[in-house]
Write a protein that holds these residues in place. Structure first.
Motif, PDB file in Angstrom:
ATOM      1  N   UNK A   1       0.940  -1.189  -0.379  1.00  5.02           N
ATOM      2  CA  UNK A   1      -0.221   0.270   0.019  1.00  5.02           C
ATOM      3  C   UNK A   1       0.984   1.531   0.540  1.00  5.02           C
ATOM      4  N   UNK A   2       0.526   2.603  -0.713  1.00  2.00           N
ATOM      5  CA  UNK A   2       1.050   3.473  -0.773  1.00  2.00           C
ATOM      6  C   UNK A   2       1.652   3.804   1.140  1.00  2.00           C
ATOM      7  N   UNK A   3       0.357   3.759   1.517  1.00  2.49           N
ATOM      8  CA  UNK A   3       0.486   4.255   3.531  1.00  2.49           C
ATOM      9  C   UNK A   3       1.631   3.202   3.731  1.00  2.49           C
ATOM     10  N   UNK A   4       2.388   1.759   3.439  1.00  2.00           N
ATOM     11  CA  UNK A   4       3.541   1.175   4.015  1.00  2.00           C
ATOM     12  C   UNK A   4       4.387   2.244   4.010  1.00  2.00           C
ATOM     13  N   UNK A   5       4.614   2.233   2.416  1.00  2.00           N
ATOM     14  CA  UNK A   5       5.772   3.543   1.872  1.00  2.00           C
ATOM     15  C   UNK A   5       6.168   4.260   2.635  1.00  2.00           C
ATOM     16  N   UNK A   6       4.696   4.927   3.131  1.00  2.00           N
ATOM     17  CA  UNK A   6       5.165   6.194   4.137  1.00  2.00           C
ATOM     18  C   UNK A   6       5.261   6.462   5.183  1.00  2.00           C
ATOM     19  N   UNK A   7       5.139   5.151   5.701  1.00  2.85           N
ATOM     20  CA  UNK A   7       5.924   5.215   6.537  1.00  2.85           C
ATOM     21  C   UNK A   7       6.795   4.714   7.223  1.00  2.85           C
TER      22      UNK A   7
END
Ligand code: ADA
Length: 566
Positions: A486-492
């Motif tokens: 997910x894009x969120x995982x990469x952000x984190x």
């Protein structure tokens, strides 16, 4: 190949980019190809990759490209090819000129024209994976090896005395002293050939020189008192034109010195913290043949994310991209083509010969670019194996010998067992905590463990770079569970990495995040299973350069670390 500055005022150069005749020959041995019988039944763009077009997608085999150029008179001419993937045999006027191994470097084909008129240029291009013929492009690599004439082509008229190369190095920053090494060739000896050097329009040297029949090397120093320096924040450039007899070459340089001092990388004595990305030259429509438009977009986005650093993974980048980096103040890590070579590779003469060739060709093309601040090599090779060490030494020593003005490094993914650290000026580590093993929460501890090991193994007085770290994210896959892909995982993950490296502690000289843009990878089952879409999806932009959520995070965090230039 249009460059950002005029390369010649006198020398006649024909730009051969455009649409060429094309024939896909398939499973034919180049030695068996009868060039006079090829049926050119199609056409193809140069630069470009034939197997990035829908008709030839995924095709591997022999292909033939043909165009016609104009030869002015019966004097030496030179065909300059900036990149042919990934094996080439070149013919001019029906005569074989040479073969070339490896896709990402420039090579010259000298043509002894015997009369004025049109001449057929025919290039056999082979994109098959064949270790015997081309050990630089192998199936297991994590990128798709596209085929074609990918970086432009020119025909130069050389005349009877010509300049082969001008290498310009900064000898003394304070005095603005530059050293010029001019390599020229002549058909006949002469003791009074006019030589001049201009900086911009200003003549700084005019004299007569003796040239031998064959090669002559002329070395001169010039001082540009008061001239502006090149730095990442103020990338000032100078055009230097060398004229010798009836030939000329213009180079564009920056006056700057790169040095390593303890844990810091210094440009003109000032420490720089390198913040940026790894970049592949791959695009779904163009394969390895990126048009200028894509190079411009890439530089725009890197600057927009407040980067000052880009690692050319894992091969020499196009000089047209380097031109843009020179202007933008982006520091570049340049490395010859390689991916996880083993001790077996590094003890094989054929492999080493190809490595040394691509390394020499890379230095020859990139040496005058001030943006190139270090040479890398042998990405993720088996640097933990004593048997591989002599191979590492050969490649790194070649780079140091060819250009003693830049530090050398290599990216290791074996930081705890590496036996080659002493060969590098900068220690560079690729690691994937939070992606391949460990959780995002464990990233700080994983990074600290690497630092502790590097320090304990006596390498603590060198700059340390994280040369790869990252997470896959599928463009548009937004998921409130913050799962992998997910894009969120990469952000984190990226937030955690940047905070730990530069906010919580300050031990690192640089970071090149894996990855700037997504790219197609090898279609092999094994790799494709771990790579949705058979793409490497760890980019903060996708393959069409559309930003993911990670883009904004990097932009904000790099911006806070390095306020934009005045
Ligand atoms: C390695 C390698 C990269 C890429 C990356 C990944 O570190 O150097 O080319 O394959 O892993 O995405 O797993």
């Amino acid at each position: 190949m249009l460059r950002r500055f005029r390369r010649h005022d006198i020398r006649m150069v024909q730009d051969l980019r455009g649409v060429w005749d094309f024939a896909f020959l398939g499973d034919v041995d180049p030695d068996d190809a009868n060039i006079s019988e090829i049926a050119f039944d199609d056409r193809m763009a140069v630069p470009g990759s034939f197997d990035a077009t829908p008709k030839y997608a995924g095709h591997r085999g022999l292909a033939a490209y043909r165009t016609y150029a104009y030869v002015r008179d019966a004097s030496p001419h030179r065909l300059v090819l900036d990149g042919v993937h990934h094996w080439a045999r070149v013919f001019a006027g029906g005569r074989k000129i040479r073969d070339h191994v490896g896709g990402f470097t420039r090579f010259d084909c000298d043509i002894a024209a015997d009369r004025a008129g049109e001449i057929e240029i025919l290039v056999l291009v082979d994109n098959r994976i064949d270790y015997e013929r081309c050990p630089l492009h192998l199936d297991y690599f994590d990128w798709y090896h596209f085929g074609g004439i990918t970086r432009g082509a020119e025909l130069h008229r050389l005349g009877s005395t010509w300049i082969d190369a001008v290498v310009i190095t900064t000898e003394d920053v304070a005095a603005r002293r530059l050293a010029l090494k001019i390599t020229c060739r002549s058909m006949a000896a002469s003791d009074a050939v006019p030589l001049s050097i201009h900086v911009g329009d200003r003549p700084v040297l005019e004299e007569k020189v003796a040239v031998a029949s064959g090669e002559t090397v002329i070395e001169r120093g010039i001082e540009l008192t008061g001239a502006a320096l090149w730095s990442p924040r103020e990338p000032r450039l100078h055009e230097i034109a060398v004229r010798l007899g009836t030939d000329d070459v213009r180079e564009r340089v920056g006056i700057r010195q790169v040095r390593v001092d303890g844990r810091k990388i210094l440009v003109n004595g000032e420490p720089v913290r390198l913040l940026g990305f790894n970049r592949h030259e791959i695009h779904p429509h163009f394969g390895h043949g990126l048009p200028d438009a894509v190079n411009v977009i890439d530089v725009q986005q890197l600057l927009d994310m407040n980067c000052n650093f880009v690692r050319g993974s894992h091969y020499p980048q196009d000089v047209r991209f380097l031109d843009l980096c020179d202007e933008a103040g982006l520091c570049v890590w340049c490395e010859p083509t390689a991916w996880q070579p083993t001790a077996e590779h590094l003890t094989d003469e054929k492999f080493l010969e190809a490595q040394l060739n691509v390394a020499s060709e890379m230095v020859a093309s990139a040496v005058n670019h001030p943006s190139v601040v270090m040479w890398g090599a042998l990405n993720e090779g088996h640097s933990d194996d004593e048997k591989a060490k002599a191979g590492y030494a050969k490649v790194l020593n070649l780079l140091k010998g060819a250009d003693p003005t830049r530090p050398v490094t290599y990216a290791t993914c074996r930081p705890f067992k590496d036996v080659c650290y002493d060969l590098a000026d900068i220690i560079s580590v690729n690691c994937y905590p939070g992606w391949y093993g460990a959780s995002i929460d464990e990233i700080p501890a994983a990074i600290d463990k690497i630092v502790a090991h590097v320090d304990a193994s006596g390498q603590g007085d060198k700059p340390l770079i994280i040369s790869e770290i990252g997470a896959g994210a599928i463009y548009g896959w937004r998921d409130w569970n913050e799962t992998r892909w997910s894009e969120q995982y990469q952000v984190k993950l990226l937030e955690t990495v940047i905070r730990h490296l530069f906010v919580d502690r300050d031990r690192f000289a640089g970071l090149s995040i894996w990855l700037y843009g997504d790219f197609r990878t090898s279609q092999q089952t094994g790799r494709a299973l771990g790579r949705p879409r058979a793409f490497n999806n760890k980019g903060v932009v996708d393959e069409y350069r559309r930003p993911k959520m990670g883009y904004e995070v990097v932009k904000r965090m790099f911006g806070e670390l390095s306020p934009p230039p005045r």
